[in-house]
Design a protein around this motif. Structure first.
Motif, PDB file in Angstrom:
ATOM      1  N   CYS A   1       2.299  26.356   3.843  1.00 50.79           N
ATOM      2  CA  CYS A   1       1.288  25.731   4.692  1.00 50.79           C
ATOM      3  C   CYS A   1       0.380  24.830   3.879  1.00 50.79           C
ATOM      4  N   ASN A   2       0.603  24.784   2.561  1.00 52.89           N
ATOM      5  CA  ASN A   2      -0.355  24.128   1.666  1.00 52.89           C
ATOM      6  C   ASN A   2       0.400  23.542   0.476  1.00 52.89           C
ATOM      7  N   VAL A   3       1.284  22.584   0.758  1.00 48.21           N
ATOM      8  CA  VAL A   3       2.149  22.075  -0.298  1.00 48.21           C
ATOM      9  C   VAL A   3       2.452  20.599  -0.057  1.00 48.21           C
ATOM     10  N   ALA A   4       2.689  19.885  -1.142  1.00 51.53           N
ATOM     11  CA  ALA A   4       3.116  18.491  -1.056  1.00 51.53           C
ATOM     12  C   ALA A   4       4.214  18.258  -2.086  1.00 51.53           C
ATOM     13  N   LEU A   5       5.223  17.491  -1.686  1.00 50.50           N
ATOM     14  CA  LEU A   5       6.354  17.181  -2.545  1.00 50.50           C
ATOM     15  C   LEU A   5       6.586  15.680  -2.577  1.00 50.50           C
ATOM     16  N   GLY A   6       7.004  15.196  -3.733  1.00 51.25           N
ATOM     17  CA  GLY A   6       7.366  13.794  -3.862  1.00 51.25           C
ATOM     18  C   GLY A   6       8.795  13.557  -3.416  1.00 51.25           C
ATOM     19  N   ARG A   7       9.073  12.347  -2.965  1.00 47.72           N
ATOM     20  CA  ARG A   7      10.425  12.040  -2.493  1.00 47.72           C
ATOM     21  C   ARG A   7      11.441  12.075  -3.625  1.00 47.72           C
ATOM     22  N   GLU A   8      10.963  12.102  -4.876  1.00 47.08           N
ATOM     23  CA  GLU A   8      11.876  12.256  -5.999  1.00 47.08           C
ATOM     24  C   GLU A   8      12.668  13.560  -5.887  1.00 47.08           C
TER      25      GLU A   8
ATOM     26  N   LEU B   1       9.767   6.019   7.387  1.00 46.99           N
ATOM     27  CA  LEU B   1       8.465   5.343   7.369  1.00 46.99           C
ATOM     28  C   LEU B   1       8.120   4.742   6.014  1.00 46.99           C
ATOM     29  N   GLY B   2       8.970   4.973   5.022  1.00 48.26           N
ATOM     30  CA  GLY B   2       8.713   4.423   3.692  1.00 48.26           C
ATOM     31  C   GLY B   2       7.651   5.169   2.925  1.00 48.26           C
ATOM     32  N   CYS B   3       7.542   6.473   3.147  1.00 44.71           N
ATOM     33  CA  CYS B   3       6.516   7.276   2.477  1.00 44.71           C
ATOM     34  C   CYS B   3       6.986   7.750   1.112  1.00 44.71           C
ATOM     35  N   ALA B   4       6.030   7.960   0.206  1.00 41.39           N
ATOM     36  CA  ALA B   4       6.328   8.408  -1.151  1.00 41.39           C
ATOM     37  C   ALA B   4       6.248   9.917  -1.289  1.00 41.39           C
ATOM     38  N   SER B   5       5.637  10.603  -0.315  1.00 41.08           N
ATOM     39  CA  SER B   5       5.454  12.046  -0.418  1.00 41.08           C
ATOM     40  C   SER B   5       5.257  12.638   0.963  1.00 41.08           C
ATOM     41  N   VAL B   6       5.532  13.944   1.060  1.00 36.08           N
ATOM     42  CA  VAL B   6       5.299  14.693   2.298  1.00 36.08           C
ATOM     43  C   VAL B   6       4.330  15.825   1.990  1.00 36.08           C
ATOM     44  N   HIS B   7       3.307  15.959   2.839  1.00 33.87           N
ATOM     45  CA  HIS B   7       2.241  16.940   2.672  1.00 33.87           C
ATOM     46  C   HIS B   7       2.273  17.841   3.904  1.00 33.87           C
ATOM     47  N   ARG B   8       2.593  19.118   3.714  1.00 37.04           N
ATOM     48  CA  ARG B   8       2.882  19.995   4.851  1.00 37.04           C
ATOM     49  C   ARG B   8       1.740  20.960   5.154  1.00 37.04           C
ATOM     50  N   ARG B   9       1.417  21.074   6.450  1.00 39.26           N
ATOM     51  CA  ARG B   9       0.456  22.045   6.933  1.00 39.26           C
ATOM     52  C   ARG B   9       1.108  22.855   8.059  1.00 39.26           C
ATOM     53  N   ASP B  10       0.452  23.947   8.477  1.00 38.20           N
ATOM     54  CA  ASP B  10       0.971  24.810   9.540  1.00 38.20           C
ATOM     55  C   ASP B  10       0.002  24.876  10.705  1.00 38.20           C
ATOM     56  N   SER B  11       0.550  25.252  11.865  1.00 42.43           N
ATOM     57  CA  SER B  11      -0.287  25.321  13.066  1.00 42.43           C
ATOM     58  C   SER B  11      -1.240  26.510  13.042  1.00 42.43           C
ATOM     59  N   ASP B  12      -0.916  27.555  12.255  1.00 41.66           N
ATOM     60  CA  ASP B  12      -1.803  28.724  12.205  1.00 41.66           C
ATOM     61  C   ASP B  12      -2.615  28.743  10.913  1.00 41.66           C
ATOM     62  N   SER B  13      -3.237  27.617  10.599  1.00 36.27           N
ATOM     63  CA  SER B  13      -4.054  27.548   9.394  1.00 36.27           C
ATOM     64  C   SER B  13      -5.296  26.697   9.640  1.00 36.27           C
ATOM     65  N   ARG B  14      -6.326  26.968   8.827  1.00 37.24           N
ATOM     66  CA  ARG B  14      -7.582  26.228   8.911  1.00 37.24           C
ATOM     67  C   ARG B  14      -8.039  25.905   7.495  1.00 37.24           C
TER      68      ARG B  14
ATOM     69  N   MET C   1       0.846  -1.196   0.000  1.00 36.61           N
ATOM     70  CA  MET C   1       0.000   0.000   0.000  1.00 36.61           C
ATOM     71  C   MET C   1       0.880   1.244   0.000  1.00 36.61           C
ATOM     72  N   ARG C   2       0.497   2.226  -0.780  1.00 37.12           N
ATOM     73  CA  ARG C   2       1.238   3.485  -0.838  1.00 37.12           C
ATOM     74  C   ARG C   2       1.127   4.215   0.500  1.00 37.12           C
ATOM     75  N   ARG C   3       2.266   4.686   0.988  1.00 32.62           N
ATOM     76  CA  ARG C   3       2.311   5.437   2.235  1.00 32.62           C
ATOM     77  C   ARG C   3       2.638   6.901   1.945  1.00 32.62           C
ATOM     78  N   VAL C   4       1.985   7.792   2.661  1.00 31.38           N
ATOM     79  CA  VAL C   4       2.270   9.221   2.535  1.00 31.38           C
ATOM     80  C   VAL C   4       2.369   9.811   3.935  1.00 31.38           C
ATOM     81  N   CYS C   5       3.075  10.939   4.035  1.00 33.79           N
ATOM     82  CA  CYS C   5       3.281  11.601   5.323  1.00 33.79           C
ATOM     83  C   CYS C   5       2.609  12.964   5.305  1.00 33.79           C
ATOM     84  N   LEU C   6       1.599  13.143   6.140  1.00 31.83           N
ATOM     85  CA  LEU C   6       0.931  14.428   6.331  1.00 31.83           C
ATOM     86  C   LEU C   6       1.490  15.023   7.614  1.00 31.83           C
ATOM     87  N   THR C   7       2.270  16.099   7.485  1.00 31.75           N
ATOM     88  CA  THR C   7       3.017  16.578   8.644  1.00 31.75           C
ATOM     89  C   THR C   7       2.553  17.942   9.123  1.00 31.75           C
TER      90      THR C   7
END
Length: 446
Positions: free
Chosen positions: A253-260, A119-132, A1-7
């Protein structure tokens, strides 16, 4: 199963954001059949950290979602294990760059990149603490929707997941490595007040962030658009464009990048500096790697701390450091633009050595230009008076260290870039939780 990291990196109270991002994680796992690793990297003060532990423990279980809440002690243990395994010659220095004492937007995201590798994730998806999140018909509008639909796919295959296609056909075989949007609502409180007080001062100060040599009409547009986000129009329907994404259209605060990308090149680890963490967005564009720009903008707001006198001075210092970093970064971006497709190897992946060479060269630029930049800030901030005059006093007291840091920050970035390939390689398989967990922490991290 594809793994992704929402951080979610944080250094302040954000229990509501933790719950909201957990809801986005559950949405991603449910709608796209992926395993979402929700990673909270917590550098908060003890009371806020304890509240976050309680909030994480209270999260309802969600199929396909694995939660990791790492305080700085656990982050440091993980990083030390990775750095030690890598055999790097300057292990202690690298550890300081990854987990510095000061605030570093690049370093906190670099830590997420390394944990994602572990963790073997294919991508990282970043959010911020001061966002909704925005709402549509009472339901949250999650950016993860577009990110999971396109990342890791061949651009030609991802075309069916977007509404518009503005990509050179020559890039159709390349992998989509970026998906992002901006924020909606209030523009940056760090500079918006300057515009209200003195538009001419605003133009000159913000103009320092615009590359020199641009035609005046382009320069004017860049100044007008700087720090303004995605406007104020609420979300009503999806608009997603397959393109070479402009970094000015995306907020971190609203971006995702591939591990490539992040598996090969890190972000600048500069402390107390805004803006430098957008480096990989520039790299992706200049390397002509496909991305998707969408309109699921985050709702922006600012904490009371940001508006306080102490918070104001802290953020003005970070803004000043960014303006001093701009000449060094622009030297790198110019080199990236000139290299173009030569930034990629035969497999279509970014060449870290080419990037590191440009970083080392950029550290050598003449510091006289930055001295002049500080003079502009001093003159304009004193003319604004009040808190801005106090900020000018702070800049004057730190003048020599600020000028020195502009160069040493690039040298540190080059050092980290040289070691990054070994760090990411040795992160794989490293246990994320190397310390016993507090009794109040949730038992959800394997």
């Amino acid at each position: 199963m594809r793994r992704v990291c929402l951080t979610l990196p944080t250094n302040r109270a954000c229990t509501a954001t933790i719950a909201a991002v957990a809801e986005e994680a559950a949405y991603g796992a449910r709608e796209f059949g992926v395993e979402v690793h929700l990673l909270v990297l917590d550098s908060s003060a003890p009371a806020d950290l304890a509240a976050h532990r309680t909030a994480v423990a209270a999260l309802p279980p969600a199929p396909g979602v694995v939660v990791h809440h790492l305080d700085e002690e656990r982050q440091r243990a993980f990083l030390r294990a990775v750095v030690t395994a890598s055999g790097a010659a300057e292990a202690d220095r690298l550890l300081d760059l990854m987990l510095p004492a000061g605030v570093s937007y690049g370093a906190c995201t670099n830590r997420a990149f390394l944990v994602a590798e572990a963790l073997g994730c294919a991508s990282v998806h970043r959010r911020d603490s001061d966002s909704r999140y925005q709402l549509l018909d009472g339901k949250p509008v999650f950016p993860l929707h577009h990110e999971l639909a396109v990342l890791g796919r061949r651009a030609a295959d991802a075309a069916d997941a977007v509404t518009r296609r503005r990509l050179d056909p020559g890039c159709a075989e390349r992998t989509v490595v970026l998906a992002g949007a901006s924020f909606i609502g209030e523009p940056s409180v760090d500079v918006a007040e300057i515009r209200d007080l003195d538009p001419e001062a605003y133009d000159e100060v913000v103009g320092l962030s615009v590359p020199s040599g641009h035609p005046e009409i382009w320069r004017r547009n860049l100044i007008d658009e700087a720090f303004r986000g995605g406007g104020t129009t609420p979300f009503t329907t999806d608009v997603a464009t397959l393109t070479l994404v402009s970094p000015t259209r995306v907020d971190m605060c609203n971006v995702a990048l591939g591990r490539e990308v992040y598996g090969r090149v890190p972000l600048p680890p500069a402390t107390d500096t805004i803006g430098t963490d957008y480096f990989l967005l520039h790299l992706v564009r200049h390397a002509r790697l496909p991305g998707v720009l969408h309109n699921r903008h985050i709702v922006n707001y600012y904490t009371g701390e940001r508006r306080s006198d102490e918070g104001f001075l802290a953020y003005q210092l970070r803004f000043a450091k960014y303006l001093l970093a701009v000449p060094h970064l622009e030297a790198v971006y110019t080199g990236l633009a000139e290299a173009g497709d030569a930034l990629l190897d035969a497999g279509g992946l970014v060449r870290p050595d080419a990037v590191a060479a440009l970083l080392r060269e950029s550290a050598l630029i003449d510091p006289a230009g930055n001295a002049a930049r500080l003079d502009v800030l001093d003159r304009r901030y004193r003319s604004l008076g009040g808190r801005y005059a106090a900020a000018a006093d702070r800049f004057a007291a730190l003048r020599d260290p600020l000028l020195a840091a502009a160069r040493s920050d690039m040298e540190d970035f080059a050092l980290l870039a040289d070691a990054w390939g070994s760090l990411t390689a040795h992160a794989k398989g490293t246990a994320v939780n190397l310390l016993p967990r507090p009794r109040t922490a949730p038992a959800v991290t394997p």
